[in-house]
Write a protein that holds these residues in place. Structure first.
Motif, short mmCIF file in Angstrom:
data_model
loop_
_atom_site.label_atom_id
_atom_site.label_comp_id
_atom_site.label_asym_id
_atom_site.label_seq_id
_atom_site.Cartn_x
_atom_site.Cartn_y
_atom_site.Cartn_z
N ASP A 21 -46.19 108.05 -16.31
CA ASP A 21 -45.16 108.10 -15.27
C ASP A 21 -44.67 106.71 -14.91
OD1 ASP A 21 -45.45 110.82 -15.24
OD2 ASP A 21 -46.74 110.88 -13.46
N ALA A 22 -45.59 105.74 -14.87
CA ALA A 22 -45.20 104.36 -14.55
C ALA A 22 -44.27 103.79 -15.63
CB ALA A 22 -46.45 103.49 -14.41
N LEU A 23 -44.58 104.08 -16.88
CA LEU A 23 -43.73 103.59 -17.97
C LEU A 23 -42.35 104.22 -17.92
CD1 LEU A 23 -46.28 103.55 -20.94
CD2 LEU A 23 -45.42 101.61 -19.64
N GLU A 24 -42.30 105.52 -17.58
CA GLU A 24 -41.01 106.19 -17.47
C GLU A 24 -40.17 105.63 -16.33
OE1 GLU A 24 -41.93 110.30 -17.12
OE2 GLU A 24 -42.44 110.56 -19.24
N GLY A 26 -40.17 102.51 -15.59
CA GLY A 26 -39.88 101.12 -15.91
C GLY A 26 -40.91 100.15 -15.39
N GLN A 27 -42.04 100.64 -14.89
CA GLN A 27 -43.10 99.77 -14.39
C GLN A 27 -44.01 99.41 -15.56
OE1 GLN A 27 -45.05 101.91 -11.25
NE2 GLN A 27 -43.19 102.13 -10.02
N THR A 28 -43.69 98.30 -16.21
CA THR A 28 -44.41 97.89 -17.40
C THR A 28 -45.13 96.57 -17.17
OG1 THR A 28 -42.42 96.78 -18.23
CG2 THR A 28 -42.78 99.07 -18.91
N ALA A 29 -46.13 96.33 -18.01
CA ALA A 29 -46.85 95.05 -17.96
C ALA A 29 -46.12 94.07 -18.86
CB ALA A 29 -48.29 95.25 -18.43
N SER A 30 -45.40 93.15 -18.25
CA SER A 30 -44.62 92.19 -19.03
C SER A 30 -44.81 90.79 -18.45
CB SER A 30 -43.14 92.55 -19.02
OG SER A 30 -42.64 92.59 -17.70
N SER A 31 -44.74 89.81 -19.32
CA SER A 31 -44.88 88.41 -18.94
C SER A 31 -43.54 87.71 -19.10
CB SER A 31 -45.95 87.74 -19.81
OG SER A 31 -45.95 86.34 -19.60
N ALA A 105 -33.71 85.83 -29.31
CA ALA A 105 -35.06 85.49 -28.87
C ALA A 105 -35.41 86.18 -27.56
CB ALA A 105 -35.18 83.97 -28.73
N GLY A 106 -34.46 86.24 -26.62
CA GLY A 106 -34.71 86.89 -25.34
C GLY A 106 -34.96 88.38 -25.50
N VAL A 107 -34.13 89.04 -26.35
CA VAL A 107 -34.32 90.48 -26.58
C VAL A 107 -35.63 90.74 -27.30
CG1 VAL A 107 -33.38 92.50 -27.77
CG2 VAL A 107 -31.85 90.92 -26.58
N ALA A 108 -35.94 89.91 -28.30
CA ALA A 108 -37.19 90.09 -29.05
C ALA A 108 -38.41 89.92 -28.16
CB ALA A 108 -37.24 89.10 -30.21
N ALA A 109 -38.35 88.98 -27.22
CA ALA A 109 -39.47 88.77 -26.31
C ALA A 109 -39.74 90.00 -25.46
CB ALA A 109 -39.20 87.57 -25.41
N SER A 110 -38.69 90.73 -25.08
CA SER A 110 -38.86 91.96 -24.30
C SER A 110 -39.34 93.12 -25.16
CB SER A 110 -37.54 92.32 -23.61
OG SER A 110 -37.65 93.52 -22.89
N VAL A 111 -38.78 93.24 -26.37
CA VAL A 111 -39.13 94.36 -27.25
C VAL A 111 -40.57 94.25 -27.71
CG1 VAL A 111 -38.63 95.43 -29.48
CG2 VAL A 111 -36.76 94.74 -27.98
N GLN A 113 -43.11 93.12 -26.16
CA GLN A 113 -44.07 93.46 -25.10
C GLN A 113 -44.08 94.94 -24.77
OE1 GLN A 113 -44.63 90.40 -21.83
NE2 GLN A 113 -42.54 89.93 -22.44
N ASN A 114 -42.89 95.57 -24.72
CA ASN A 114 -42.82 96.97 -24.33
C ASN A 114 -41.68 97.65 -25.09
OD1 ASN A 114 -44.77 97.17 -21.90
ND2 ASN A 114 -43.48 95.42 -21.38
N GLN A 115 -41.85 98.95 -25.28
CA GLN A 115 -40.82 99.73 -25.95
C GLN A 115 -39.58 99.80 -25.06
OE1 GLN A 115 -42.02 103.72 -26.84
NE2 GLN A 115 -40.03 104.31 -27.64
N PRO A 116 -38.40 99.52 -25.63
CA PRO A 116 -37.18 99.57 -24.81
C PRO A 116 -36.92 100.98 -24.29
CG PRO A 116 -36.78 98.43 -26.89
CD PRO A 116 -38.12 99.08 -27.00
N ARG A 117 -36.51 101.07 -23.04
CA ARG A 117 -36.14 102.37 -22.46
C ARG A 117 -35.14 102.12 -21.33
NH1 ARG A 117 -41.53 102.02 -21.72
NH2 ARG A 117 -41.89 103.99 -22.78
N ILE A 118 -34.28 103.11 -21.14
CA ILE A 118 -33.26 103.03 -20.09
C ILE A 118 -33.81 103.70 -18.84
CG2 ILE A 118 -30.92 103.67 -19.41
CD1 ILE A 118 -30.17 103.65 -22.35
N VAL A 119 -33.91 102.96 -17.76
CA VAL A 119 -34.46 103.47 -16.49
C VAL A 119 -33.41 103.22 -15.41
CG1 VAL A 119 -36.35 103.41 -14.85
CG2 VAL A 119 -36.78 102.93 -17.28
N GLY A 120 -32.73 104.29 -15.01
CA GLY A 120 -31.68 104.16 -14.00
C GLY A 120 -32.18 103.77 -12.64
#
Length: 360
Positions: A21-24, A26-31, A105-111, A113-120
């Motif tokens: 539920d947290a991942l859905e 958009g609450q992800t562990a990211s640095s 580089a910015g997009v790769a750094a996000s991808v 760490q976590n799977q891309p998803r759209i969270v409105g």
């Protein structure tokens, strides 16, 4: 004060459902430092592969502006626009690849760490985001302190790395005063690469520590109280009282369907009061007799009552009724071990001339 006991009571690790539920949401562990490191690496790559050639290309393309300025007419606004367009295109050719590399580089750094998803819900306006109390907590809380320490570390890292690189290159800087002007850009490039490599190596340690901290902090924030775990388990498995009620309703519906099938039977095997088994056997249908209904106590009496109303013969055999009830499920054929006993009952009623009414 109310938050502290609540946090202290969250002693249980997050369940799979809570994490999902947290991942859905958009609450992800990211640095954030991963993006910083990726940007530094991209800058190093741009400096090493693109910058020198891009500068030389721009220099060659724009040399004519200095060598032959009279070749460019500026008599009208159209001439000025054309000149600005040429200059702009040359600037884009120089900066474009570098900007694209930094964006990648910015997009790769996000991808990574976590799977891309759209969270409105992440972009929905929330009053707490402009709350002074919440803002004060974010700035001076534990997370704010960690971010401040990371910023100080990065500042010191860049400063120390730059100082060391320049200190080691002091002779090159002095020699640059006596070098040809065309050689100075290459010298600056080499110095910049040394500084960036030193900074990247140091920031890599910060990134490793920050990833571990972000994962720990994310897991800690998702911890649950024992009551929350119990409530979630009830939601997943269903409340025991509700489950019992549903099973009772299912049994009632199955019992009503079974009772409705009794008129289709051709024979009832029962003991005096406790057990009744309704069998259907029609030679034209083929196969062994089928149990269309069975029951004990009140249900058994109900089956006998319906059978008497519909003229279905009833045969009382205590042991056979109990055995059929225990061994055969509804809508199933009787097993071979009951063939002889049931066949004898069918023959008994046939000899008496008491047969069931035509099968429905």
């Amino acid at each position: 004060m109310s938050d502290q006991p609540d946090k202290a009571s969250k002693t249980e690790e997050a369940t799979e459902k809570k994490i999902r539920d947290a991942l859905e949401k958009g609450q992800t562990a990211s640095s954030r430092e991963v993006a910083t490191l990726a940007g530094l690496i991209a800058t190093l790559g741009a400096l090493y592969f693109f910058l020198s050639s891009s500068v030389l290309n721009v220099r060659d393309s724009l040399a004519s502006f200095i060598d032959r300025p009279e070749a460019f007419s500026l008599k009208s606004g159209a001439d000025a626009s054309a000149l600005l367009f040429i200059v702009g295109m040359e600037g884009i050719k120089m900066v474009g690849p570098i900007v694209l590399l930094l964006m990648f580089a910015g997009v790769a750094a996000s991808v990574v760490q976590n799977q891309p998803r759209i969270v409105g819900t992440r972009i929905e306006p929330k009053l707490e985001r402009i709350s002074l109390v919440k803002g004060w907590t974010r700035i001076f809380g534990l997370k704010g302190m960690v971010e401040f320490l990371k910023s100080v570390f990065k500042f010191l890292t860049v400063g120390i790395a730059g100082y060391i690189a320049l200190r080691n290159a002091d002779r090159d800087i002095i020699n640059a005063l006596f070098m040809e002007p065309v050689a100075i850009p290459e010298l600056m490039k080499q110095m910049g690469i040394k500084v960036l490599v030193a900074v990247i190596i140091t920031v890599a340690f910060l990134v490793a520590a920050d990833i571990a901290w972000s994962r720990f902090s994310w897991r800690r924030d998702l911890r649950m109280t024992k009551q929350e775990v119990k409530d979630e388990h009830k939601q997943m498995e269903g409340d025991p009282l509700i489950r019992m009620k549903l099973r009772s309703m299912q049994r009632d519906r199955a019992r009503r369907r079974m009772i409705a099938s009794v008129p289709k039977a051709t024979l009832i095997v029962a003991n005096p009061t406790h057990y009744s088994v309704a069998l259907r056997y029609v030679r034209e249908e083929g196969g062994a007799p089928v149990v269309v209904a069975k029951g004990k106590d009140l249900v058994a009496l109900k089956i006998r009552f319906i059978a008497e109303q519909n003229g279905i013969p009833i045969y009382e055999d205590r042991m056979l009724a109990r055995s059929l009830y225990a061994s055969v499920e509804v809508d199933k054929m009787i097993p071979p071990e009951f063939y002889k006993a049931v066949a004898g009952i069918i023959l008994f009623f046939a000899q008496k001339g008491q047969t069931a009414r035509p099968a429905m």
